[in-house]
Design a protein around this motif. Structure first.
Motif, PDB file in Angstrom:
ATOM      1  N   ARG A 271       2.937  -6.923   0.394  1.00 42.41           N
ATOM      2  CA  ARG A 271       2.853  -6.937   1.985  1.00 42.41           C
ATOM      3  C   ARG A 271       4.071  -7.810   2.564  1.00 42.41           C
ATOM      4  NH1 ARG A 271      -3.073  -7.290   2.752  1.00 42.41           N
ATOM      5  NH2 ARG A 271      -3.553  -5.332   3.269  1.00 42.41           N
ATOM      6  N   GLU A 272       4.404  -9.052   1.981  1.00 38.56           N
ATOM      7  CA  GLU A 272       5.583  -9.680   2.282  1.00 38.56           C
ATOM      8  C   GLU A 272       6.963  -8.893   2.633  1.00 38.56           C
ATOM      9  OE1 GLU A 272       5.930 -13.340   0.245  1.00 38.56           O
ATOM     10  OE2 GLU A 272       3.932 -13.898   0.363  1.00 38.56           O
ATOM     11  N   VAL A 273       6.989  -8.001   1.567  1.00 37.30           N
ATOM     12  CA  VAL A 273       8.382  -7.319   1.675  1.00 37.30           C
ATOM     13  C   VAL A 273       8.331  -6.168   2.617  1.00 37.30           C
ATOM     14  CG1 VAL A 273       9.677  -6.015   0.085  1.00 37.30           C
ATOM     15  CG2 VAL A 273       8.328  -7.637  -0.756  1.00 37.30           C
ATOM     16  N   ILE A 274       7.059  -5.428   2.801  1.00 42.61           N
ATOM     17  CA  ILE A 274       6.858  -4.210   3.431  1.00 42.61           C
ATOM     18  C   ILE A 274       6.676  -4.745   4.998  1.00 42.61           C
ATOM     19  CG2 ILE A 274       5.180  -2.204   4.137  1.00 42.61           C
ATOM     20  CD1 ILE A 274       4.431  -2.613   1.004  1.00 42.61           C
ATOM     21  N   CYS A 275       6.292  -5.807   5.321  1.00 44.55           N
ATOM     22  CA  CYS A 275       5.882  -6.266   6.758  1.00 44.55           C
ATOM     23  C   CYS A 275       5.190  -5.223   7.302  1.00 44.55           C
ATOM     24  CB  CYS A 275       7.108  -6.684   7.311  1.00 44.55           C
ATOM     25  SG  CYS A 275       8.079  -7.949   6.442  1.00 44.55           S
ATOM     26  N   ASP A 276       5.614  -5.031   8.430  1.00 45.17           N
ATOM     27  CA  ASP A 276       4.794  -3.911   9.292  1.00 45.17           C
ATOM     28  C   ASP A 276       5.225  -2.543   9.545  1.00 45.17           C
ATOM     29  OD1 ASP A 276       7.057  -4.355  10.752  1.00 45.17           O
ATOM     30  OD2 ASP A 276       6.048  -4.609  12.724  1.00 45.17           O
ATOM     31  N   ARG A 277       6.119  -2.304   8.496  1.00 49.22           N
ATOM     32  CA  ARG A 277       6.605  -0.802   8.207  1.00 49.22           C
ATOM     33  C   ARG A 277       5.739   0.064   7.420  1.00 49.22           C
ATOM     34  NH1 ARG A 277      10.579  -4.249   5.828  1.00 49.22           N
ATOM     35  NH2 ARG A 277      12.278  -4.672   7.023  1.00 49.22           N
ATOM     36  N   LYS A 278       5.984   1.437   7.660  1.00 45.72           N
ATOM     37  CA  LYS A 278       5.045   2.518   7.105  1.00 45.72           C
ATOM     38  C   LYS A 278       5.477   2.504   5.568  1.00 45.72           C
ATOM     39  CE  LYS A 278       3.052   4.689  10.601  1.00 45.72           C
ATOM     40  NZ  LYS A 278       1.426   4.974  10.460  1.00 45.72           N
ATOM     41  N   LEU A 279       4.421   2.774   4.721  1.00 50.11           N
ATOM     42  CA  LEU A 279       4.738   3.101   3.305  1.00 50.11           C
ATOM     43  C   LEU A 279       4.407   4.155   2.711  1.00 50.11           C
ATOM     44  CD1 LEU A 279       5.583   1.016   0.828  1.00 50.11           C
ATOM     45  CD2 LEU A 279       2.949   0.927   0.622  1.00 50.11           C
ATOM     46  N   ILE A 280       5.354   4.847   2.142  1.00 57.79           N
ATOM     47  CA  ILE A 280       5.110   5.838   1.371  1.00 57.79           C
ATOM     48  C   ILE A 280       5.001   5.553  -0.038  1.00 57.79           C
ATOM     49  CG2 ILE A 280       6.154   8.259   0.533  1.00 57.79           C
ATOM     50  CD1 ILE A 280       7.876   8.401   3.117  1.00 57.79           C
ATOM     51  N   VAL A 281       4.143   6.048  -0.824  1.00 56.49           N
ATOM     52  CA  VAL A 281       4.059   5.724  -2.343  1.00 56.49           C
ATOM     53  C   VAL A 281       4.125   6.741  -3.294  1.00 56.49           C
ATOM     54  CG1 VAL A 281       2.417   4.743  -4.065  1.00 56.49           C
ATOM     55  CG2 VAL A 281       2.611   3.511  -1.545  1.00 56.49           C
ATOM     56  N   ARG A 282       4.637   6.571  -4.314  1.00 58.68           N
ATOM     57  CA  ARG A 282       4.462   7.699  -5.336  1.00 58.68           C
ATOM     58  C   ARG A 282       4.305   6.857  -6.836  1.00 58.68           C
ATOM     59  NH1 ARG A 282       8.223  11.934  -5.862  1.00 58.68           N
ATOM     60  NH2 ARG A 282       7.194  12.406  -7.729  1.00 58.68           N
ATOM     61  N   VAL A 283       3.600   7.625  -7.609  1.00 64.02           N
ATOM     62  CA  VAL A 283       3.316   6.836  -8.928  1.00 64.02           C
ATOM     63  C   VAL A 283       3.129   8.037 -10.116  1.00 64.02           C
ATOM     64  CG1 VAL A 283       1.225   5.567 -10.559  1.00 64.02           C
ATOM     65  CG2 VAL A 283       1.530   5.308  -7.768  1.00 64.02           C
ATOM     66  N   ARG A 371      -3.780   1.287  -2.542  1.00 69.07           N
ATOM     67  CA  ARG A 371      -4.425   0.544  -1.305  1.00 69.07           C
ATOM     68  C   ARG A 371      -3.723   0.429  -0.304  1.00 69.07           C
ATOM     69  NH1 ARG A 371      -8.126  -4.469  -2.819  1.00 69.07           N
ATOM     70  NH2 ARG A 371      -8.009  -4.361  -0.681  1.00 69.07           N
ATOM     71  N   LEU A 372      -2.438   0.253  -0.395  1.00 67.45           N
ATOM     72  CA  LEU A 372      -1.522   0.187   0.792  1.00 67.45           C
ATOM     73  C   LEU A 372      -0.794   1.409   1.491  1.00 67.45           C
ATOM     74  CD1 LEU A 372       0.606  -2.923  -0.419  1.00 67.45           C
ATOM     75  CD2 LEU A 372      -1.216  -2.891   1.233  1.00 67.45           C
ATOM     76  N   ALA A 373      -0.811   2.289   0.573  1.00 65.05           N
ATOM     77  CA  ALA A 373      -0.127   3.533   1.223  1.00 65.05           C
ATOM     78  C   ALA A 373      -0.583   4.271   2.462  1.00 65.05           C
ATOM     79  CB  ALA A 373      -0.377   4.648  -0.048  1.00 65.05           C
ATOM     80  N   ASP A 374       0.285   4.578   3.250  1.00 64.38           N
ATOM     81  CA  ASP A 374       0.221   5.292   4.443  1.00 64.38           C
ATOM     82  C   ASP A 374       0.414   7.018   4.123  1.00 64.38           C
ATOM     83  OD1 ASP A 374      -0.107   3.270   6.650  1.00 64.38           O
ATOM     84  OD2 ASP A 374       1.789   2.711   5.834  1.00 64.38           O
ATOM     85  N   VAL A 375       1.215   7.210   3.205  1.00 66.91           N
ATOM     86  CA  VAL A 375       1.676   8.457   2.661  1.00 66.91           C
ATOM     87  C   VAL A 375       1.512   8.395   1.258  1.00 66.91           C
ATOM     88  CG1 VAL A 375       3.069  10.265   2.791  1.00 66.91           C
ATOM     89  CG2 VAL A 375       2.734   8.934   4.941  1.00 66.91           C
ATOM     90  N   LEU A 376       1.045   9.313   0.703  1.00 68.09           N
ATOM     91  CA  LEU A 376       1.074   9.499  -0.838  1.00 68.09           C
ATOM     92  C   LEU A 376       2.048  10.769  -1.102  1.00 68.09           C
ATOM     93  CD1 LEU A 376       0.110   8.341  -3.652  1.00 68.09           C
ATOM     94  CD2 LEU A 376      -1.793   9.763  -3.580  1.00 68.09           C
TER      95      LEU A 376
END
Ligand code: G6P
Length: 474
Positions: A271-283, A371-376
């Motif tokens: 969260r400290e790195v992402i701040c209030d930006r949207k987050l796309i995640v892939r695993v 848990r943090l993803a807006d988009v997967l």
């Protein structure tokens, strides 16, 4: 049960001591929750020198695991390293995996020369070692043997010869190749693989598309009698039932694992790195079929086509090491790293890094990402199922949007609630990412709830029970 990878693997620490940890990958996740039954014997291969050292002290390869593997007994096979290497790396991972995922660079590969014959003989020996270990149990005619995946296609038929009274099932965790592509295999090998699986009483697949492709191969390569209404194949005097058993996620267990302290610590630091930006995640495992390079290219096109996202979005790409004995995988990992660096250099600024690419294995960080993803983003070129597409929505705190390849087995269950993509179409993938990022909250949450209930519908215990029920019904 039999699978190449077992429930545990060993490693040697700096002090020379052996330590044990749970094995990784979709097959092991599926089987582990079944392994609490003490009546189960799990036969697997030693994968490393540390595994071999561990079983050298074990009586007849039976590991004393003290509950680490659930409650089942585990027999690890000490297959000679040169046989194991040819069977696992060369035949299973460089030929059968490539065929079913359609990964060959056709103008150059495959070339089935004399060396392949030696490798194929090793694959037979390896399968025979498993069949003999399964045959060597005290069980009587009510014994059921459930054999997993493309590593062990010959073992069902071998076991049937050794113990005709056993009920035998085989399960494929991969896609199955379309018949014209399957025919790349040397003719006798194509026949042996099909006949090997047809040695089972029941052959299971993750979705109907892969089962249909298998039936096509039985019909056109073997000339077998295929009954599509009953989903049965009769060949050489034996009948095999074909079943579709989608594998899902044990939602409650995943949710409770996802709330443990190691996950919440990682959430805070991300969260400290992402701040209030949207987050796309892939695993992903750093696996050729996962299409990570085109996924990065699509992210780049998103930033070009919709510059309003520059500085406002981040891509967290967790790409775990896999099959590094194969040069193609090492090169693939390098190209993922190169492209991620190039995108960072092209768009990054002192206070914004567009991509966080992390390549060291860290399960708790994957759960934090979910848990943090807006988009997967799940965009494989071809995939048996893809459990990431199911785990992500279950854990997502805000309700993520799933952008999903139509070539993943999971599409059969999740297509209605995901944004579906052609994984080769980079521009369309970029457009899907934009659509996902701007989706109104209400729709996002509604879709995610529906994904969640589908993803948890068939947890591994139910998946395994459905295979056993189908086997009993044969
Ligand atoms: C896929 C296969 C599994 C395999 C896993 C990890 O999910 O279907 O059989 O175990 O990948 O691959 P690895 O080669 O590391 O076992």
């Amino acid at each position: 049960m039999a699978s190449n990878r077992g429930p545990v693997s060993f490693s040697r620490g700096d002090d020379g001591e052996l330590t044990v940890k749970r094995g990784g990958g979709g097959v092991v996740s599926g089987l582990s929750s079944v392994a609490s039954n003490e009546d189960v014997l799990w036969v697997c291969a030693a994968l490393s020198d540390a595994d071999r050292a561990a079983i050298r002290h074990a009586h007849g390869g039976m590991l004393d695991l003290d509950g680490t593997a659930g409650g089942s007994a585990v027999r690890m096979l000490d297959i000679p390293p040169n046989i194991f290497n040819r069977a696992y790396n060369t035949v299973a991972n460089s030929v059968l995996w490539f065929v079913h995922h359609m990964l060959f660079d056709i103008p150059n590969r495959p070339q089935f020369g004399l060396a392949f014959r030696r490798d194929w003989a090793a694959y037979r020996d390896y399968n025979l070692a498993f069949a003999e270990a399964l045959a060597d149990t005290s069980g009587g005619s009510d014994t059921r043997a459930v054999i997993q995946d493309y590593h062990l296609t010959l073992a069902p038929r071998m076991l049937r010869t050794l113990r005709p009274e056993f009920k035998i099932a085989h399960f494929s965790h991969t896609p199955w190749a379309p018949v014209d592509y399957y025919r790349l295999l040397p003719d006798d090998v194509a026949v042996d693989v099909l006949e090997g699986i047809l040695g089972a009483d029941h052959a299971g697949f993750l979705c109907q598309r892969w089962a249909d492709a298998f039936l096509d191969c039985c019909e056109h390569v073997l000339g077998a009698d295929v009954d599509r209404n009953r989903q049965q194949v009769s060949h050489a005097g034996h009948r095999t039932g074909i079943g579709v058993h989608p594998l899902g996620v044990a939602a409650d267990e995943l949710i409770s694992r996802g709330s443990q302290a190691d996950v919440t610590v990682r959430i805070s630091s991300l969260r400290e790195v992402i701040c209030d930006r949207k987050l796309i995640v892939r695993v992903d495992r750093t696996e050729l079929s996962k299409n990570i390079v085109r996924g990065l290219a699509a992210y780049r096109e998103l930033l070009l086509a919709h510059p309003q996202w520059q500085g406002k979005v981040m891509l967290l790409s967790l790409a775990y090491p896999s099959r590094h004995d194969l040069p193609e995988y090492r090169e693939y990992t390098a190209s993922v790293q190169r492209l991620a660096r190039a995108i960072d250099e092209e768009f990054g600024s002192p206070d914004w890094t567009p991509i966080l690419l992390q390549t060291n294995d860290d399960y708790a960080r994957s759960l934090a990402g979910y848990r943090l993803a807006d988009v997967l983003l799940v965009n494989p070129v071809r995939d048996g199922m893809n459990l990431v597409a199911k785990e992500g929505p279950i854990l997502s705190d805000r309700g993520c949007v799933l952008v999903l390849s139509r070539e993943a087995g999971a599409a059969a269950e999740l297509a209605d609630d995901a944004i579906m993509i052609n994984p080769f179409d980079v521009a369309a993938t970029a457009a899907a990412l934009h659509e996902a990022l701007v989706m109104p909250d209400e729709e996002r949450i509604r879709r995610c709830q529906s994904l969640r209930s589908k993803a948890g519908a068939v947890p591994p215990t139910a998946w395994f029970a459905s295979q056993l029920a189908a086997l009993d019904a044969q």
